[in-house]
Structure formats: C-alpha cells, structure tokens
Design an enzyme around this catalytic site. Sequence first.
Site, short mmCIF file in Angstrom:
data_model
loop_
_atom_site.label_atom_id
_atom_site.label_comp_id
_atom_site.label_asym_id
_atom_site.label_seq_id
_atom_site.Cartn_x
_atom_site.Cartn_y
_atom_site.Cartn_z
N ILE A 615 -26.78 78.97 54.85
CA ILE A 615 -27.57 79.14 56.11
C ILE A 615 -27.23 78.31 57.28
O ILE A 615 -27.19 76.84 56.86
CB ILE A 615 -28.99 78.43 55.69
N ASN A 617 -28.59 77.13 60.07
CA ASN A 617 -29.52 76.28 60.57
C ASN A 617 -30.86 76.43 59.87
O ASN A 617 -31.55 77.33 60.14
CB ASN A 617 -29.79 76.33 62.14
N VAL A 689 -31.22 86.13 57.98
CA VAL A 689 -32.10 86.21 57.32
C VAL A 689 -33.55 86.87 58.24
O VAL A 689 -34.57 86.63 57.55
CB VAL A 689 -32.70 84.99 56.56
N GLU A 691 -34.72 89.35 59.04
CA GLU A 691 -35.66 90.47 58.36
C GLU A 691 -35.94 90.35 56.88
O GLU A 691 -36.77 91.19 56.23
CB GLU A 691 -34.78 91.76 58.64
#
Lengths: 731, 211
Positions: A615, A617, A689, A691
Amino acid sequence: MKFIKPAQQNPIDQGRVVGKPTTRIDGPLKTTGTAVYSYEWKDVAPNAAYGFVVGAAVPTGRIRSFDLAAAQEAPGVLDIVTYKNAGPLGLGDFNTAPLLGGPKITHYHQAVALVIAETFEQARAAAGLVKVDYARGEGVYELSDQKDSADPTDAAPDSSQGDFQSAFERAAVKIDETYETANHAHAMMEPHATIAVWEGDELTVWSSNQMVEWGRQDIAKTLKISPDKVRLVAPYIGGGFGGKLFVRADAILAALGAKLVQRPVKVVLQRPLIFNNTVHRPSTIQRIRLGASQDGNITSVAHETWSGDLEGGGPEASTQASRPAYAGENRLMQTRLAVLNLPEGNAMRAPGDMPGSIAIEVAMDELAEKLGIDPVEFRVMNDTQVNPDDGKPFSRRKLVECLQRGASEFGWEKRPSPPASKRDGRWLVGMGVAAAIRGGPATKSAARVRLESSGKLVVETDMTDIGTGSYTILAQTAAEMLGLPLEQVEVRLGDSSFPVSAGSGGQWGATSSTSGVYAACVELREKVRMALGLNAEAELNFADGSVSDGSAERPLTDALATGPLEAEGEIDFESRGDDHSYFTFGAHFVEIGVDVHTAEIRIRRMLAVCDAGRIFNPVSARSQVIGGMTMGAGAALLEDLHVDARQGFFANHDLASYEVPVHMDIPHQECIFLDGDDPLASPMKGSGVGELGICGVSAAIGNAIYNATGIRVREHPITLDKLLDQMPEPV
Amino acid sequence: MIQDEDFKVSRRGVLLGGVATTAIASTLSPTSSAQTSLPQVEPVSLRFTVNGQSRELMLDTRVTLLDALREHLDLTGTKKGCDHGQCGACTVIVNGQRINSCLSLAVMHEGDEVTTIEGLGTPENMHPMQAAFVKHDGYQCGYCTPGQICSAVSVLEEIKAGIPSHVTEDITAEVGMTNDEMRERMSGNICRCGAYSNILDAMSEVAGEIA
C-alpha cells in the site's frame, strides 16, 4: 521500460517514503480553497463568456425546428450553438450518444443548444426563451419489459466450464435466486465544467476529465480536428467515479461556442441536467444459481445478468464478480444486453463488479445459511488460489486472511443466531459479511522527472488526481527513488503537454502511474551517474540528497553543474498478464440496526480488511476504501435513479431527490490493510484499491439486514418499505 | 398542433411535482405563445465586507452571493456543486451564521460580513479546522471541502451556543459535543468521496481543543 516479473529488489523496497502514512501534499491547497478546478481559471480567459446548456425535453425523436429569435435578442446574448451552426461533428470513441443532439434526439436532456452571453445570469435567462419544436419518437425504458429481447454481447462474451446443468441438478444443496440493482448516478460534487480557448486553430480546454489523453483524442475526433491541435488541462478534478472518464457535452459545447463567438467560453453542466445528460451505472437483473455438496463444497456456479443501454452501448458486466470469486468446477456465465432509450449507461466505480458483487455475495450468504455453515467459514472453504475463470494462478490472493482477520477484529463470533434474535432497545441488530474482489489491472504510463538547480525534483505526467491521492503517491515514489525528502518534490499533473499516463479509472491508476514515475526515475538515476562519473557497474544508493556508488558519495546538486537534469520514462505491462491473474481482495463486516417499529435502517459499524500487496500511502488508500464503503452504503440503502417510463427519463435528477449518503448515514469506519508485497504486480509491488472498497459492501449490508430481521430483500436499494410488511412482531 | 404537443408535455411535467418541475423549467421554453425577449436588468450597487475587507460591486440583481464571490470577486474557494441548496459545497459564514450562498442573492447582503474559506486561513497559515482536515484526510477530491470546513467551524459554535438539533435528546439541557450532534448538523454538506468518518475525526479533534 518493460515490466519484467517478478519485480526484483529495487529502491522502492527501502520504504523510507513509499508505504509511510503521509498526509496529502495537495491538502493545504484543497482545504484553503486555493486548488483551482476547471471552471475557475480566471487568468487564462479573463474575458470568457458564459454558456448555458439547453437539454432535450423528449427522450427520442427529432427536432422539427428552433425558434431562437427571443433568446438571440435577450440582453447580453452573443450567440447560440445548435446542430445547425455547429458544423459536422464526429462521435468520440468512448461516447455512445452524440454530445450535441439534433435533428435526431437520442436521450432526454441530450444537449440541443448552448446559449452564450456576457454573464451567467443573462445566458440562463435567455436559455429559457429557446423554443424547440420536437416530434417525439417512440421509446422503451424499462429493463424488466425488455429482458426477453436482450441479446448476447461481444463486450462480455458468455462462457462455460464443465457441465453446469447436470452438476446443479445433482447438487445436494442449492439456491436459485434473482437479484436486482438500481440505476446509479456518479453524482460527483464538481459538475462537469470546461473553459475553452482557441488560438488560431489550436484549442485549449480546462476540463474536468479523469483521462486526459482519451479526452484529448475524443475532443479532436468529435470536432474533426487533429489531436495535435488540442490541449486538455485538468490538474484538479472534483470527483469522477467514472463519470468523467469520457468527454461530455460541456467540453464540446464550450469549444464550439468559443469558436462561434470568437472568444473564450466557459460551460458548467447545471446539476439538474447532469443525471440525464451524462451517464449512469445501468440497473441490472441477475440470476444466480449455486449448488454445493452437503458438506459445503461448491460444485456449480451460474451467473446470468441483464442490463440495458442505448443502441451501440455496452452491458453492465456483472458476471465479472462471480468469475474469479470461488471454486466450483461447473460454471456458466451469461450476459444479455437490451436496448433502452434511457440516457447512456457507462462505467461507474467498479463497473460490473459492484452490482455483480451484490448478487453473488448475497447468494453466498443464502447458500451458507441453507447449508448451516457460518458465512465466513463457507467462503474460506471455497477459496481458490487459481482463478476458476481462466485457470491462471492469482498473483496474490489473501481473501481467507482478510476474512479471518476481519472476523476476529469485528467480533464476528457475537453474530446473532438465528436471525432476528438480538434486540438493543428499539433496534433489531444484525451482522453481515461479504468478500470484496476487484481486478488489479495495470497499463502503460509515462512521466518526466527533472532535477532543478534549486535541488527541487519536478514530476510531470498527464495523470489525474480525482481525489485518489495521485499527487502524494507520485511524490513519494520520486522522493524514494532519488533519496530526497518529500517536500523537495513538486508534482504537476493533468496536462496533455506532459507524458501520457494511465489516467484514473478501473483501479489501474495508482500502480501504473507510480510505476511510470519509477521508470522515469530509473532513467534520471543513470543520468546522475553519468554526470558525476560514478562507477557504471556499482549499485547506486540515493539517500539524504546524496548519491553513492560505494566508493564515492556526492551531493545530488553536483550533478547539475551543466544545468537541470531531465529524464522521461514509461512503464509497459504488456507481458504481465500472460500467466497470472491479477486481483485485489478484501472482506467487509457490517453491523446494522433496524428499528423494530418503523424498519428504519441504520449502519452501526463498518470494517474492511483489504489486501493489494504494498500500500503506497495508507492514509489515502484508507480514504479510498472507506469512500467506496460509503458509496456502497448508498447503493444498498438509498440510491435509485427512478425511471419515469412516460417521460423516458430519470425523474429524480438532482441531489435533493437522488439521495446519496450524508454524514448522519455513515458511522465510524475501520479499514485494515494486510502487510506484504506483490512482486508480480508491478515494480511498486502493489495494486490500487480505489474500487475494492465498493465491491461487496452493499451485499454485506443486505446480509446484515437479513441477520437483524430475518427478511431477505433481493432488490437493492433496501428501503424500509421493502421490510415493513414483513417485520417480526415487536416483543 | 406543435404548440399543443409542447404544451401537453410541459403541463404534464408540472403535474409530476417538484423535481420534474425544476427540470422542465430549465429545459423547456415558456408555454406562452407570445414570445417576448427579456428586459435589460439595471445593475445595483452592493457594499459588504468579505474576509475583513470592504468590497463594493455593481451587480445584476440575479447574481447569487455564491456567484458574486466566485465570478466577481475571484474568490473561487467557495464551490458551486448544485446551485440549488442541495449539497452544501457553497457554505459560507455570514454575520457569524453559515448559509448556502447559492440560495441567497448578493444584493440581499448590503452591509453584511461574509467569511469564506479564504478568510479562515491560507496554505501557509491554516485555521485549526483546515489543519485538522489535512491531518485526518477529511477530504479526497477537495471540491466539497471548503463548504465542509465552513460548516464544521460553524457547527462547533452552534453546539457551544447551546442551539439544539434534531438529535438533541433534551433540548432544555446543555447540548453535548457528541458524534451524533456533529453528524446531524453536518448532514447538509454532501461528500461524494465519502470522507465523513475522517471529517468527524477532524471535527472531534478541534472540538476537543476548544472544549
């Protein structure tokens, strides 16, 4: 640069900047009203005239004639664009309906005129004087009426594996249910808006658009000019959700208007026009058949989906949600598309997957109950590490971990059993779960990076930030690659004069555009090496504003002796998808209260546990997920564009009557990301991420309502009128 | 014949009720067959204070406070999301009270004191609420954000002043700085990106500081 998988150890792995929770670098501008959106560029067109759009008052038919005399004579009016003076127009690759109607009318509120005046008030008043004589045509507007006439479509071909029919017949436990989802509006807060300026035959538009290069190409195609003559600028975009993927009437009418009156023109689509003038997520009817053995192994899966669109349009490809979801050898996937004369249907946040996830994830709940198996356990049992749709292994699939972690964090063991067995004051309380599954695509993306003599690193790409956090993750990527603090990086986005990026859509933006910046930074690092005469064989280490080849360490600024250093790079994912399937996964947990007397539904708690590899941020990724959860809550409980089959339009076409969630509807939301990388996904080792959060969440809400009340509603949104006559007697 | 067809459609539209009426009014021409053009609107002078500065404008009387700020004073921080009082993006503070500036004509504000998002703080010197929105990521696309922040600042003042709301359980008691009080009062400010949970965190932090 071609992406060769798996990604090897690279500077991003240092994790000094990438992966750290980082507040947005554009935050101080957005929170002080100093970020400039499309309608607000005063300096580029100080003398801009105002355009006001007139929408068609019939859903189909023809314009017999205009009477423009009164409008033309109204104070301040400069001129009026209609099909009669617009010249021949093309149809953009991404448009189904022409953006300027006439003489043929394709849908209600299709633009038919743009009244241009010195002021907004003058243009609006004069627009009310435009007289259009229509010959209204025939049309069909209800999907349920047209279902039987729907055809297969090349856009979502049918598929089958094994022998569904006989496996389903043999299955010990099975369900066969039909679900309906509503027409949804994107309803982004910034209306579609454009300022158009011609200089000779060159057009510049400041236009709210998620996909700068697609937009530039389609504006050129529609206006029948060369793409080289079009510049599109969109550094700030007030939300899109798919509604700004494609060029809309504001851009084309502003350009036509500016040409007509020989001065800049600005156009904003007025809010009550947007719902019928632009695009929406089409409603669906979906039939799911699931068969399982007595011990809960799924043996057969059939997902049939129906939706409608204008002639030449596309389907809402809801089977996408079932294809990769769960094991089951015998499968049948069917998509049918009906022709409707409603406004154009098109992509909205997680197209296909979102409404599809409502059907499959409620069906899973229904089958789990029939089997007497906990719905978390049932999903775990039927997990698959190979995509049953294409036979390829998933690059990374941690759905089981998401479900189990979520169950433990949420207190799933306290789920009421049987349904309708828990009261808290006047509330019946229930919990629901659903999986979130959404593709993790990646696509070609380029960027330019420049180390300036001040020591500042400038990143330029036509990537957009529609609220997704692009500014910040691109700055993080560049800072990581060049060993600079985040504050020393300036990111410039949304301008077609910059290298072409992936743009924002389909959840592909984050991983593609950061990889594009990564590629450009790899080139820049080599230029630094050459400028400083560092060892050509050595691994370079960029840190704290310096670069080292192991033997010598030099300040980066030493490389700028002959001026700024600039590099361009592009990432190409062409060979990525040949032997893996790329998806992101999560699990939604929801607690619901339903008023025992009124059937009012309140969401009490929401948790999503998500996994998409690295991920970039966690701050903005979390916001993307909870934003999806919020929009999914709207779809579950509120949002429904109502078809008026007499008028052939969506009746509730404003923000008072198309209800989206407000503060009071949304409780505290939790989002947890699992740790880990996906080196098969991209050099960044993670996927977007944007959606994922909206997939499955509406089903989790529906499943929680069932658990609270014992009432299964298969038509979303679940409004209280659908519960009221079946509510258990208050005890 | 053609006239009849048009009349039928628009009358039916009117009968459909509020929503459809709005639509028809903005898209269909007047049903009267006597087509006359519009009279020239004489500008009217307006003097008011915006973000502490005295401003004077000559305005068409139809200009809303929102458009006076955006189009005439170049204060584009205040956003137009719907122009119909349905979304809250245009929220500004007038004489200490938050209003939807799109629902108010500029010329009604002679002598008023208007505070917009630009008057609360700057990127270099943010208001505590602006800083809290950044810290808690209380926004995404940023378009509703100025309105959310102007509302949030006012909501805390309204609760402090003891003004009850729909969720106040006992309107004779002191109003609590609770999550539900804040959520209820913020519900006129739509955030389609769905940052509500984060906005509440930002407000709670500022509320804690001022309590």
